[in-house]
Write a protein that holds these residues in place. Structure first.
Motif, PDB file in Angstrom:
ATOM      1  N   HIS A 158       3.921  13.087 -10.327  1.00 45.32           N
ATOM      2  CA  HIS A 158       4.349  11.907  -9.685  1.00 45.32           C
ATOM      3  C   HIS A 158       3.623  11.625  -8.269  1.00 45.32           C
ATOM      4  CE1 HIS A 158       7.124   8.536  -8.648  1.00 45.32           C
ATOM      5  NE2 HIS A 158       7.317   9.138  -7.314  1.00 45.32           N
ATOM      6  N   ALA A 159       3.313  12.605  -7.531  1.00 48.59           N
ATOM      7  CA  ALA A 159       2.604  12.603  -6.456  1.00 48.59           C
ATOM      8  C   ALA A 159       1.073  12.313  -6.642  1.00 48.59           C
ATOM      9  CB  ALA A 159       2.633  14.078  -5.843  1.00 48.59           C
ATOM     10  N   TRP A 160       0.568  12.709  -7.871  1.00 47.72           N
ATOM     11  CA  TRP A 160      -0.689  12.300  -7.939  1.00 47.72           C
ATOM     12  C   TRP A 160      -0.728  10.802  -8.519  1.00 47.72           C
ATOM     13  CZ3 TRP A 160      -5.217  13.809  -6.984  1.00 47.72           C
ATOM     14  CH2 TRP A 160      -5.383  15.049  -6.820  1.00 47.72           C
ATOM     15  N   LEU A 161       0.356  10.322  -9.166  1.00 43.58           N
ATOM     16  CA  LEU A 161       0.329   8.705  -9.403  1.00 43.58           C
ATOM     17  C   LEU A 161       0.600   7.977  -7.953  1.00 43.58           C
ATOM     18  CD1 LEU A 161       2.665   8.755 -12.449  1.00 43.58           C
ATOM     19  CD2 LEU A 161       0.310   8.340 -12.326  1.00 43.58           C
ATOM     20  N   MET A 162       1.238   8.558  -7.337  1.00 43.31           N
ATOM     21  CA  MET A 162       1.509   7.946  -5.866  1.00 43.31           C
ATOM     22  C   MET A 162       0.178   8.095  -5.216  1.00 43.31           C
ATOM     23  SD  MET A 162       5.330   9.533  -4.886  1.00 43.31           S
ATOM     24  CE  MET A 162       5.154   8.771  -3.153  1.00 43.31           C
ATOM     25  N   LEU A 163      -0.435   9.027  -5.270  1.00 43.12           N
ATOM     26  CA  LEU A 163      -1.810   9.129  -4.331  1.00 43.12           C
ATOM     27  C   LEU A 163      -2.754   7.988  -5.097  1.00 43.12           C
ATOM     28  CD1 LEU A 163      -1.928  12.763  -4.007  1.00 43.12           C
ATOM     29  CD2 LEU A 163      -1.391  11.126  -2.250  1.00 43.12           C
ATOM     30  N   LYS A 164      -2.832   8.094  -6.342  1.00 42.22           N
ATOM     31  CA  LYS A 164      -3.758   6.918  -6.897  1.00 42.22           C
ATOM     32  C   LYS A 164      -3.576   5.613  -6.635  1.00 42.22           C
ATOM     33  CE  LYS A 164      -5.663   5.988 -11.588  1.00 42.22           C
ATOM     34  NZ  LYS A 164      -5.354   5.866 -13.143  1.00 42.22           N
ATOM     35  N   GLU A 165      -2.287   5.399  -6.605  1.00 40.23           N
ATOM     36  CA  GLU A 165      -1.993   3.972  -6.332  1.00 40.23           C
ATOM     37  C   GLU A 165      -2.409   3.535  -4.825  1.00 40.23           C
ATOM     38  OE1 GLU A 165       2.403   3.891  -6.665  1.00 40.23           O
ATOM     39  OE2 GLU A 165       2.379   3.539  -8.922  1.00 40.23           O
ATOM     40  N   ILE A 166      -2.210   4.498  -3.910  1.00 39.73           N
ATOM     41  CA  ILE A 166      -2.782   4.327  -2.334  1.00 39.73           C
ATOM     42  C   ILE A 166      -4.246   4.013  -2.657  1.00 39.73           C
ATOM     43  CG2 ILE A 166      -2.888   5.139  -0.276  1.00 39.73           C
ATOM     44  CD1 ILE A 166      -0.343   6.675  -0.650  1.00 39.73           C
ATOM     45  N   VAL A 169      -6.350   0.753  -1.367  1.00 39.97           N
ATOM     46  CA  VAL A 169      -7.227   1.059  -0.113  1.00 39.97           C
ATOM     47  C   VAL A 169      -8.881   0.864  -0.575  1.00 39.97           C
ATOM     48  CG1 VAL A 169      -5.479   1.681   1.277  1.00 39.97           C
ATOM     49  CG2 VAL A 169      -7.192   3.174   0.359  1.00 39.97           C
ATOM     50  N   GLY A 170      -9.088   1.322  -1.797  1.00 42.14           N
ATOM     51  CA  GLY A 170     -10.506   1.342  -2.113  1.00 42.14           C
ATOM     52  C   GLY A 170     -11.162   2.333  -1.875  1.00 42.14           C
ATOM     53  N   GLU A 171     -10.597   3.603  -1.648  1.00 34.55           N
ATOM     54  CA  GLU A 171     -11.327   4.943  -1.176  1.00 34.55           C
ATOM     55  C   GLU A 171     -10.294   5.983  -1.159  1.00 34.55           C
ATOM     56  OE1 GLU A 171     -12.080   5.318   3.586  1.00 34.55           O
ATOM     57  OE2 GLU A 171     -11.804   3.051   3.114  1.00 34.55           O
ATOM     58  N   PRO A 172     -11.126   7.347  -1.260  1.00 29.30           N
ATOM     59  CA  PRO A 172     -10.358   8.576  -1.539  1.00 29.30           C
ATOM     60  C   PRO A 172      -9.314   8.630  -0.281  1.00 29.30           C
ATOM     61  CG  PRO A 172     -12.260   9.022  -2.168  1.00 29.30           C
ATOM     62  CD  PRO A 172     -12.415   7.340  -1.393  1.00 29.30           C
ATOM     63  N   ILE A 173      -8.077   9.253  -0.362  1.00 27.23           N
ATOM     64  CA  ILE A 173      -7.338   9.435   0.780  1.00 27.23           C
ATOM     65  C   ILE A 173      -6.995  11.014   0.767  1.00 27.23           C
ATOM     66  CG2 ILE A 173      -6.180   7.170   0.695  1.00 27.23           C
ATOM     67  CD1 ILE A 173      -3.691   8.540  -0.703  1.00 27.23           C
ATOM     68  N   ILE A 174      -7.214  11.705  -0.411  1.00 25.63           N
ATOM     69  CA  ILE A 174      -7.195  13.164  -0.205  1.00 25.63           C
ATOM     70  C   ILE A 174      -8.487  13.971  -0.340  1.00 25.63           C
ATOM     71  CG2 ILE A 174      -4.748  13.333  -0.524  1.00 25.63           C
ATOM     72  CD1 ILE A 174      -5.442  14.347  -3.381  1.00 25.63           C
ATOM     73  N   ILE A 175      -8.592  15.266   0.207  1.00 19.56           N
ATOM     74  CA  ILE A 175      -9.644  15.983   0.080  1.00 19.56           C
ATOM     75  C   ILE A 175      -9.030  17.371  -0.511  1.00 19.56           C
ATOM     76  CG2 ILE A 175     -11.678  17.317   1.007  1.00 19.56           C
ATOM     77  CD1 ILE A 175     -11.507  15.299   3.424  1.00 19.56           C
ATOM     78  N   ILE A 199       0.982  -1.190   0.030  1.00 20.31           N
ATOM     79  CA  ILE A 199       0.112  -0.006  -0.114  1.00 20.31           C
ATOM     80  C   ILE A 199       0.971   1.424  -0.136  1.00 20.31           C
ATOM     81  CG2 ILE A 199      -1.663   1.289   1.062  1.00 20.31           C
ATOM     82  CD1 ILE A 199      -2.715  -1.370   2.582  1.00 20.31           C
ATOM     83  N   MET A 200       1.858   1.255   1.078  1.00 16.33           N
ATOM     84  CA  MET A 200       2.693   2.369   1.066  1.00 16.33           C
ATOM     85  C   MET A 200       3.977   2.139   1.933  1.00 16.33           C
ATOM     86  SD  MET A 200       0.906   5.144   3.391  1.00 16.33           S
ATOM     87  CE  MET A 200       1.431   5.213   4.976  1.00 16.33           C
ATOM     88  N   GLY A 201       5.199   2.801   1.329  1.00 19.89           N
ATOM     89  CA  GLY A 201       6.183   2.703   2.217  1.00 19.89           C
ATOM     90  C   GLY A 201       6.877   4.071   2.378  1.00 19.89           C
ATOM     91  N   ASP A 202       8.099   4.135   2.671  1.00 18.87           N
ATOM     92  CA  ASP A 202       8.626   5.529   2.816  1.00 18.87           C
ATOM     93  C   ASP A 202       8.363   6.827   2.060  1.00 18.87           C
ATOM     94  OD1 ASP A 202      10.260   5.126   5.382  1.00 18.87           O
ATOM     95  OD2 ASP A 202      12.015   4.939   4.446  1.00 18.87           O
ATOM     96  N   GLY A 203       8.312   6.587   0.731  1.00 15.98           N
ATOM     97  CA  GLY A 203       8.031   7.628   0.022  1.00 15.98           C
ATOM     98  C   GLY A 203       6.568   8.048   0.066  1.00 15.98           C
ATOM     99  N   LYS A 204       5.709   7.322  -0.116  1.00 18.96           N
ATOM    100  CA  LYS A 204       4.323   7.621   0.033  1.00 18.96           C
ATOM    101  C   LYS A 204       3.851   8.120   1.650  1.00 18.96           C
ATOM    102  CE  LYS A 204       2.696   4.405  -3.790  1.00 18.96           C
ATOM    103  NZ  LYS A 204       2.413   3.137  -4.089  1.00 18.96           N
TER     104      LYS A 204
END
Length: 181
Positions: free
Chosen positions: A51-59, A63-69, A20-25
């Motif tokens: 790159h940030a958007w790609l990382m957020l999309k992967e997370i 997890v199957g739900e939004p992580i940012i607002i 799901i995520m490591g140090d970078g995310k």
């Protein structure tokens, strides 16, 4: 002879062992939380906006739900984390702290090697465990007295410390304190 070091990488995985995520995310989520802006967070962790958007999309896919607002316009504009993202970041930080307290602590390696340099080892029984916030206070009965160890709550949870457990108190003196009668 060159001295070797222990290094470890931590990442959260789903129930299928997919990362799901490591140090970078985790660093990106922390920066978003601190800065309140994805753009500022990208600058802080030195990655591109794309790159940030790609990382957020992967997370989010993991997890199957939004992580940012995202809020646009006005004084309230910016980016914040959802409850899910805050929970992920808290979980990651908890395990990162446990990792730092064990793997990167030379005493840990001495203990699992069944040799320890500390001579002040006292066997006893845990008589009280109090957990408040990030701290755990552990009282150990060592006849004829009782000693109290203050450790992190995460360390107490990782050791699964409970009342009536047998324990070894290891006193590692890193400073000298002075008392006056």
């Amino acid at each position: 002879m060159e001295r070797t070091q222990v290094k470890a990488k931590l990442w959260l995985a789903d129930n299928k062992d997919e990362p799901i995520m490591g140090d970078g995310k985790a660093a990106l989520l922390k920066a978003i939380e601190e800065e309140g802006s994805l753009n500022k967070a990208c600058k802080k962790v030195k990655i591109s906006y794309k790159h940030a958007w790609l990382m957020l999309k992967e997370i989010e896919e993991s997890v199957g739900e939004p992580i940012i607002i995202k809020k646009r316009g006005g004084k309230a504009q910016g980016t914040s984390l959802t409850e899910k993202a805050i929970s992920l970041l808290d979980t990651y930080n908890t395990y990162q702290n446990i990792l730092a307290q064990t793997v990167y602590d030379n005493t840990f390696w001495e203990v699992i090697g069944l040799k320890i340099s500390a001579r002040n080892q006292m066997r006893g029984k845990i008589i009280e465990v109090k957990k408040e916030g990030l701290i755990a206070s552990i009282k150990i009965s060592i006849e004829p007295t009782t000693i109290t160890a203050v450790i992190t709550k995460e360390a107490a949870d990782a050791l699964d410390i409970k009342k009536d457990d047998k324990a070894v108190a290891i006193v590692k003196a890193t400073e000298v304190m002075i008392g006056k009668e």
